[in-house]
Design a protein around this motif. Structure first.
Motif, PDB file in Angstrom:
ATOM      1  N   ILE A  83     -16.242  21.967 -57.630  1.00 47.69           N
ATOM      2  CA  ILE A  83     -17.426  22.678 -57.188  1.00 47.69           C
ATOM      3  C   ILE A  83     -17.722  23.413 -58.503  1.00 47.69           C
ATOM      4  O   ILE A  83     -18.798  23.599 -58.958  1.00 47.69           O
ATOM      5  CB  ILE A  83     -17.369  23.569 -56.073  1.00 47.69           C
ATOM      6  N   VAL A  84     -16.640  24.155 -58.948  1.00 50.02           N
ATOM      7  CA  VAL A  84     -16.821  24.895 -60.356  1.00 50.02           C
ATOM      8  C   VAL A  84     -17.609  23.869 -61.392  1.00 50.02           C
ATOM      9  O   VAL A  84     -18.540  24.433 -61.976  1.00 50.02           O
ATOM     10  CB  VAL A  84     -15.834  25.891 -60.402  1.00 50.02           C
ATOM     11  N   ALA A  85     -16.985  22.770 -61.543  1.00 47.27           N
ATOM     12  CA  ALA A  85     -17.417  21.870 -62.604  1.00 47.27           C
ATOM     13  C   ALA A  85     -18.819  21.447 -62.411  1.00 47.27           C
ATOM     14  O   ALA A  85     -19.571  21.604 -63.360  1.00 47.27           O
ATOM     15  CB  ALA A  85     -16.418  20.840 -62.697  1.00 47.27           C
ATOM     16  N   GLN A  86     -19.074  21.014 -61.220  1.00 51.42           N
ATOM     17  CA  GLN A  86     -20.657  20.800 -60.931  1.00 51.42           C
ATOM     18  C   GLN A  86     -21.584  21.832 -60.992  1.00 51.42           C
ATOM     19  O   GLN A  86     -22.827  21.710 -61.582  1.00 51.42           O
ATOM     20  CB  GLN A  86     -20.552  20.173 -59.394  1.00 51.42           C
ATOM     21  N   MET A  87     -21.171  23.010 -60.569  1.00 52.67           N
ATOM     22  CA  MET A  87     -22.076  24.347 -61.086  1.00 52.67           C
ATOM     23  C   MET A  87     -22.384  24.761 -62.317  1.00 52.67           C
ATOM     24  O   MET A  87     -23.350  24.784 -62.756  1.00 52.67           O
ATOM     25  CB  MET A  87     -21.352  25.434 -60.048  1.00 52.67           C
ATOM     26  N   GLN A  88     -20.906  24.321 -63.234  1.00 53.10           N
ATOM     27  CA  GLN A  88     -21.208  24.572 -64.578  1.00 53.10           C
ATOM     28  C   GLN A  88     -22.139  23.654 -65.178  1.00 53.10           C
ATOM     29  O   GLN A  88     -23.020  23.879 -66.188  1.00 53.10           O
ATOM     30  CB  GLN A  88     -19.974  24.671 -65.209  1.00 53.10           C
ATOM     31  N   ARG A  93     -29.826  26.071 -60.112  1.00 47.65           N
ATOM     32  CA  ARG A  93     -29.065  26.984 -59.352  1.00 47.65           C
ATOM     33  C   ARG A  93     -28.709  26.276 -58.101  1.00 47.65           C
ATOM     34  O   ARG A  93     -29.334  25.573 -57.406  1.00 47.65           O
ATOM     35  CB  ARG A  93     -29.746  28.400 -58.644  1.00 47.65           C
ATOM     36  N   LEU A  94     -27.407  26.453 -57.773  1.00 49.36           N
ATOM     37  CA  LEU A  94     -26.689  25.732 -56.365  1.00 49.36           C
ATOM     38  C   LEU A  94     -26.813  26.718 -55.265  1.00 49.36           C
ATOM     39  O   LEU A  94     -26.132  27.738 -55.458  1.00 49.36           O
ATOM     40  CB  LEU A  94     -25.520  25.325 -56.656  1.00 49.36           C
ATOM     41  N   ASP A  95     -27.583  26.322 -54.289  1.00 54.34           N
ATOM     42  CA  ASP A  95     -27.718  27.200 -53.089  1.00 54.34           C
ATOM     43  C   ASP A  95     -27.000  26.608 -52.051  1.00 54.34           C
ATOM     44  O   ASP A  95     -26.557  27.481 -50.903  1.00 54.34           O
ATOM     45  CB  ASP A  95     -29.300  27.564 -52.793  1.00 54.34           C
ATOM     46  N   ILE A  96     -26.967  25.098 -51.668  1.00 53.83           N
ATOM     47  CA  ILE A  96     -26.596  24.606 -50.872  1.00 53.83           C
ATOM     48  C   ILE A  96     -25.434  23.547 -51.112  1.00 53.83           C
ATOM     49  O   ILE A  96     -25.678  22.956 -52.126  1.00 53.83           O
ATOM     50  CB  ILE A  96     -27.644  23.787 -49.924  1.00 53.83           C
ATOM     51  N   LEU A  97     -24.358  23.548 -50.405  1.00 52.66           N
ATOM     52  CA  LEU A  97     -23.278  22.620 -50.941  1.00 52.66           C
ATOM     53  C   LEU A  97     -23.087  21.646 -49.666  1.00 52.66           C
ATOM     54  O   LEU A  97     -22.734  22.321 -48.434  1.00 52.66           O
ATOM     55  CB  LEU A  97     -22.091  23.374 -50.898  1.00 52.66           C
ATOM     56  N   LEU A  98     -23.077  20.482 -49.917  1.00 57.68           N
ATOM     57  CA  LEU A  98     -22.933  19.346 -48.914  1.00 57.68           C
ATOM     58  C   LEU A  98     -21.475  18.946 -49.127  1.00 57.68           C
ATOM     59  O   LEU A  98     -21.177  18.304 -50.077  1.00 57.68           O
ATOM     60  CB  LEU A  98     -24.134  18.182 -48.944  1.00 57.68           C
ATOM     61  N   SER A 120     -22.853  33.348 -53.577  1.00 52.81           N
ATOM     62  CA  SER A 120     -23.464  32.375 -54.666  1.00 52.81           C
ATOM     63  C   SER A 120     -23.997  31.231 -53.903  1.00 52.81           C
ATOM     64  O   SER A 120     -24.629  30.549 -54.465  1.00 52.81           O
ATOM     65  CB  SER A 120     -22.745  32.176 -55.772  1.00 52.81           C
ATOM     66  N   ILE A 121     -23.349  30.651 -52.919  1.00 54.41           N
ATOM     67  CA  ILE A 121     -23.927  29.627 -52.211  1.00 54.41           C
ATOM     68  C   ILE A 121     -24.237  30.075 -50.676  1.00 54.41           C
ATOM     69  O   ILE A 121     -23.550  30.459 -49.962  1.00 54.41           O
ATOM     70  CB  ILE A 121     -22.559  28.446 -52.253  1.00 54.41           C
ATOM     71  N   VAL A 122     -25.371  29.887 -50.661  1.00 53.66           N
ATOM     72  CA  VAL A 122     -26.259  30.330 -49.700  1.00 53.66           C
ATOM     73  C   VAL A 122     -25.662  29.405 -48.289  1.00 53.66           C
ATOM     74  O   VAL A 122     -25.239  30.289 -47.166  1.00 53.66           O
ATOM     75  CB  VAL A 122     -27.695  30.061 -49.482  1.00 53.66           C
ATOM     76  N   SER A 123     -25.457  28.295 -48.160  1.00 49.30           N
ATOM     77  CA  SER A 123     -25.144  27.322 -47.175  1.00 49.30           C
ATOM     78  C   SER A 123     -24.203  26.507 -47.341  1.00 49.30           C
ATOM     79  O   SER A 123     -24.572  25.683 -48.647  1.00 49.30           O
ATOM     80  CB  SER A 123     -26.336  26.924 -46.495  1.00 49.30           C
ATOM     81  N   VAL A 124     -23.112  26.248 -46.650  1.00 46.54           N
ATOM     82  CA  VAL A 124     -22.211  24.805 -46.808  1.00 46.54           C
ATOM     83  C   VAL A 124     -22.560  23.960 -45.502  1.00 46.54           C
ATOM     84  O   VAL A 124     -22.148  24.606 -44.541  1.00 46.54           O
ATOM     85  CB  VAL A 124     -20.766  25.469 -46.906  1.00 46.54           C
ATOM     86  N   ILE A 125     -22.941  23.064 -45.672  1.00 45.58           N
ATOM     87  CA  ILE A 125     -23.107  21.969 -44.752  1.00 45.58           C
ATOM     88  C   ILE A 125     -22.155  20.860 -44.692  1.00 45.58           C
ATOM     89  O   ILE A 125     -21.569  20.488 -45.938  1.00 45.58           O
ATOM     90  CB  ILE A 125     -24.499  21.161 -44.983  1.00 45.58           C
TER      91      ILE A 125
END
Length: 145
Positions: A83-88, A93-98, A120-125
């Motif tokens: 997740i960190v690597a994808q964010m970097q 900006r990453l708000d939602i994580l699936l 920092s991640i508003v929603s985890v789906i």
């Protein structure tokens, strides 16, 4: 498994270990929620019922939740690093994580993600059946759809 079953070598043959792996994959372990479940017992059925004299708790290997945490932690750390690597690598900006895959419904994983990334991640789906979601994504990627 070899350490836990050292006193029960009949359960260490290839077929038995494969059975334990299937049992582990299909068991209630996904209900593990973290430290609060460290003393909860998780049960895995043995392949050789005829060896109930081993008294692995009536033909089951029983382990405490803290053992599951030690099994899960390397996988959870790998997910967090991904997740960190994808964010970097992302330009936005990453708000939602699936989350997809069989492990995506695990409460411990969800807990660790929310602890690590907080607001920092508003929603985890997490789809109800993460395995199917993962397969669909793979098929769509492979076919270019």
């Amino acid at each position: 498994m070899q350490e836990r079953l050292a006193a029960h070598p009949v359960h260490l043959d290839e077929a038995s270990l494969a059975h334990f792996m299937r049992s582990f994959l299909q068991s209630e372990k996904l209900d593990y929620k973290g430290a609060e479940d460290d003393i909860k017992l998780f049960r895995f059925r043995c392949l050789h019922d005829e060896y109930l004299a081993d008294r692995l708790n009536h033909g089951e290997l029983v382990i405490f939740g803290d053992v599951l945490r030690r099994v899960f932690d390397p996988a959870v750390e790998q997910v967090l690093r991904s997740i960190v690597a994808q964010m970097q690598a992302s330009k936005v900006r990453l708000d939602i994580l699936l989350l997809v895959g069989g492990f995506s419904t695990n409460e411990y994983l969800f807990q660790r993600i929310t602890q690590r990334f907080g607001p920092s991640i508003v929603s985890v789906i997490r789809p109800a059946d993460g395995d199917i979601a993962s397969c669909r994504g793979g098929v769509q990627f492979d076919t270019g759809q």
